[in-house]
Design an enzyme around this catalytic site. Structure first.
Site, mmCIF file in Angstrom:
data_model
loop_
_atom_site.group_PDB
_atom_site.id
_atom_site.type_symbol
_atom_site.label_atom_id
_atom_site.label_comp_id
_atom_site.label_asym_id
_atom_site.label_seq_id
_atom_site.Cartn_x
_atom_site.Cartn_y
_atom_site.Cartn_z
ATOM 1 N N ALA A 239 43.201 36.891 42.338
ATOM 2 C CA ALA A 239 43.145 36.553 43.574
ATOM 3 C C ALA A 239 44.001 35.007 43.366
ATOM 4 O O ALA A 239 44.007 34.663 42.009
ATOM 5 C CB ALA A 239 42.127 36.255 44.418
ATOM 6 N N GLY B 127 40.966 40.131 41.328
ATOM 7 C CA GLY B 127 40.570 40.936 42.044
ATOM 8 C C GLY B 127 41.567 41.821 41.280
ATOM 9 O O GLY B 127 41.922 42.781 41.667
ATOM 10 N N GLU C 189 39.351 44.568 41.049
ATOM 11 C CA GLU C 189 39.031 45.150 41.048
ATOM 12 C C GLU C 189 39.669 45.499 42.374
ATOM 13 O O GLU C 189 39.695 47.274 43.050
ATOM 14 C CB GLU C 189 38.210 43.471 42.739
ATOM 15 N N GLU D 125 35.733 34.896 37.389
ATOM 16 C CA GLU D 125 35.203 34.196 39.010
ATOM 17 C C GLU D 125 34.407 32.963 38.035
ATOM 18 O O GLU D 125 34.128 31.955 38.607
ATOM 19 C CB GLU D 125 34.788 34.992 39.655
HETATM 20 N N1 CAA Z 1 46.589 32.975 40.538
HETATM 21 C C1 CAA Z 1 47.094 32.196 40.482
HETATM 22 N N2 CAA Z 1 48.457 31.835 39.865
HETATM 23 C C2 CAA Z 1 48.018 32.091 38.997
HETATM 24 C C3 CAA Z 1 46.828 33.525 38.518
HETATM 25 C C4 CAA Z 1 45.989 33.892 39.387
HETATM 26 N N3 CAA Z 1 44.858 34.170 39.188
HETATM 27 N N4 CAA Z 1 46.749 34.188 37.130
HETATM 28 C C5 CAA Z 1 48.013 33.104 36.275
HETATM 29 N N5 CAA Z 1 48.496 32.566 37.732
HETATM 30 C C6 CAA Z 1 49.928 31.748 37.246
HETATM 31 C C7 CAA Z 1 49.788 30.794 36.153
HETATM 32 O O1 CAA Z 1 49.362 29.470 36.845
HETATM 33 C C8 CAA Z 1 50.870 30.526 35.826
HETATM 34 O O2 CAA Z 1 51.824 29.677 36.713
HETATM 35 P P1 CAA Z 1 52.755 28.732 36.068
HETATM 36 O O3 CAA Z 1 53.570 28.642 35.273
HETATM 37 O O4 CAA Z 1 53.202 28.193 37.249
HETATM 38 O O5 CAA Z 1 51.545 27.689 36.185
HETATM 39 C C9 CAA Z 1 52.118 31.612 35.805
HETATM 40 O O6 CAA Z 1 51.042 32.674 36.554
HETATM 41 C C10 CAA Z 1 51.700 32.191 34.007
HETATM 42 O O7 CAA Z 1 50.298 31.813 33.799
HETATM 43 P P2 CAA Z 1 49.629 31.236 32.524
HETATM 44 O O8 CAA Z 1 50.896 30.365 32.209
HETATM 45 O O9 CAA Z 1 48.184 30.764 32.408
HETATM 46 O O10 CAA Z 1 50.030 32.446 31.161
HETATM 47 P P3 CAA Z 1 49.160 33.195 29.452
HETATM 48 O O11 CAA Z 1 49.561 34.380 29.243
HETATM 49 O O12 CAA Z 1 48.729 31.694 29.028
HETATM 50 O O13 CAA Z 1 47.797 33.068 30.321
HETATM 51 C C11 CAA Z 1 45.863 34.533 32.175
HETATM 52 C C12 CAA Z 1 47.388 34.411 31.255
HETATM 53 C C13 CAA Z 1 44.902 34.625 30.818
HETATM 54 C C14 CAA Z 1 45.564 35.396 32.896
HETATM 55 C C15 CAA Z 1 45.693 33.206 32.355
HETATM 56 O O14 CAA Z 1 46.819 32.808 33.464
HETATM 57 C C16 CAA Z 1 44.817 33.499 32.639
HETATM 58 O O15 CAA Z 1 43.787 32.726 33.245
HETATM 59 N N6 CAA Z 1 44.599 33.104 35.188
HETATM 60 C C17 CAA Z 1 43.380 33.616 35.545
HETATM 61 C C18 CAA Z 1 42.713 34.810 35.917
HETATM 62 C C19 CAA Z 1 41.526 34.785 36.302
HETATM 63 O O16 CAA Z 1 40.906 33.872 36.481
HETATM 64 N N7 CAA Z 1 41.532 36.018 38.267
HETATM 65 C C20 CAA Z 1 40.397 35.404 38.691
HETATM 66 C C21 CAA Z 1 41.375 35.137 39.613
HETATM 67 S S1 CAA Z 1 38.965 34.501 40.909
HETATM 68 C C22 CAA Z 1 39.748 35.734 42.255
HETATM 69 O O17 CAA Z 1 40.416 36.827 41.420
HETATM 70 C C23 CAA Z 1 38.650 36.700 42.838
HETATM 71 C C24 CAA Z 1 37.973 37.179 43.360
HETATM 72 O O18 CAA Z 1 37.397 38.297 43.467
HETATM 73 C C25 CAA Z 1 38.928 37.925 44.659
#
Ligand code: CAA
Length: 304
Positions: free
Chosen positions: A110, A154, A157, A177
């Protein structure tokens, strides 16, 4: 391969656009007013965050397309996804659906930037994330998730909501999360637990550790894991095309009875299956399928 298909959906009357006689069975309902064009080239000017194509006969494909955010699932993206799914559901020529992302990310979760400022009352009163469930409640056609790269939070999911997951061996699944000070909110604690059992689900959700596509296949989360992205996409399309080649009536019934197994006890589930099995003796396609077997010819499905 179908050429570009164009369809116009009108909330009052549902008149199919020129050249789309096969859309005549649209159900009058509360479908949104939306004009959708889907083509084999993948250009859908009215969508910003997804692409909608018809890559094989009977197969509709939705590709999440928000590359700069690794397909983070914002509310506008989910709204587009729901519109596309609803349109495929209502399009008679579409018989199976493929949902995919990019090679790098199915979806990284998400949208954290959208969620960060939410308050309890705004999330609660606006039923935040509830619309994601439309996928499971309104979609009767089979949905395959083809997962490459990140399928986190998400994203994991969303894949788990599909009827089956195909993935690459290196796909990166997980429910991270906990690292954000929260918990899965789109069914992860329920669907992942049903898929892998309580012990593994608890470990994954409490530690936020990822698991690979290879593990997803071993644990029964994914139906199959492939060595390359190209193989994943080809095999996903082949499977979707195979399903699209069967009777719609039988396919919808098969999906319904398997899904019921996730909700009913064994005895009730078997009883439900038998009732649906009995009902299919009333379909023309059961007569056609068994008749064609006896006559050693290919069945011609009528979807009746
Ligand atoms: N939401 C918003 N933006 C996101 C995102 C997310 N879930 N995941 C990645 N992005 C964005 C980053 O902010 C970044 O944007 P900017 O360049 O503007 O900063 C861009 O995508 C590229 O991401 P990274 O630079 O972090 O890329 P990476 O290759 O170094 O890492 C990754 C990849 C490991 C997937 C890392 O991006 C990450 O950890 N993302 C978050 C994953 C996460 O925690 N997901 C769970 C979200 S909570 C949820 O989903 C709740 C639910 O149950 C519904």
């Amino acid at each position: 391969m179908h050429p570009t298909a164009r369809l116009a959906v009108r909330s009052s009357g549902f008149r199919a656009a020129a050249g789309t006689a096969r859309l005549s069975r649209f159900q009058p309902s509360t479908l949104p007013r939306v004009v959708v064009r889907f083509s084999s080239s993948g250009s859908n000017p009215q969508y910003e965050f997804i692409q909608v194509t018809e890559p094989r006969p009977g197969v509709g494909q939705i590709t999440l397309n928000r590359p700069k955010a690794l397909n983070a699932l914002s509310t506008p993206l989910i709204t587009e996804l729901n519109t596309a799914l609803l349109t495929f559901q209502s399009t008679p020529s579409i018989r199976a659906i493929l949902l995919t992302g990019s090679q790098k990310a199915f979806a990284a979760g998400a949208d954290i930037k959208e969620m960060a400022p939410l308050t309890f009352s705004s999330a609660y009163l606006n039923s935040f994330i509830e619309s994601w469930s439309n996928l499971t409640t309104t979609l009767k056609k089979p949905l395959i998730a083809a997962v490459s790269g990140h399928a986190l939070g998400g994203g994991c999911e969303l894949a788990l909501m599909a009827d089956m997951i195909y993935c690459t061996k290196t796909a990166n699944f997980g429910q991270p999360e906990i690292k954000l000070g929260t918990i899965p909110g789109a069914g992860g604690s329920q669907r992942l637990t049903r898929a892998v059992g309580k012990a593994k689900a608890m470990e994954l959700i409490l530690t936020g550790k990822s698991f690979s596509g290879e593990e997803a296949e071993q644990w029964g989360v994914a139906a199959r894991a492939f060595g390359s992205y190209e193989e994943l996409m080809e095999e996903s399309l082949k499977t979707a095309e195979t399903i699209a080649g069967y009777s719609k009536v039988a396919v919808q019934a098969a999906k319904e009875v398997v899904n019921k197994s996730q909700e009913l006890g064994l005895r009730d589930g078997v009883e439900f299956e038998r009732r649906v099995f009995h009902a299919l003796f009333g379909s023309e396609d059961q007569k056609e399928g068994m008749g064609a077997f006896g006559e050693k010819r290919k069945a011609q499905w009528k979807d009746q």
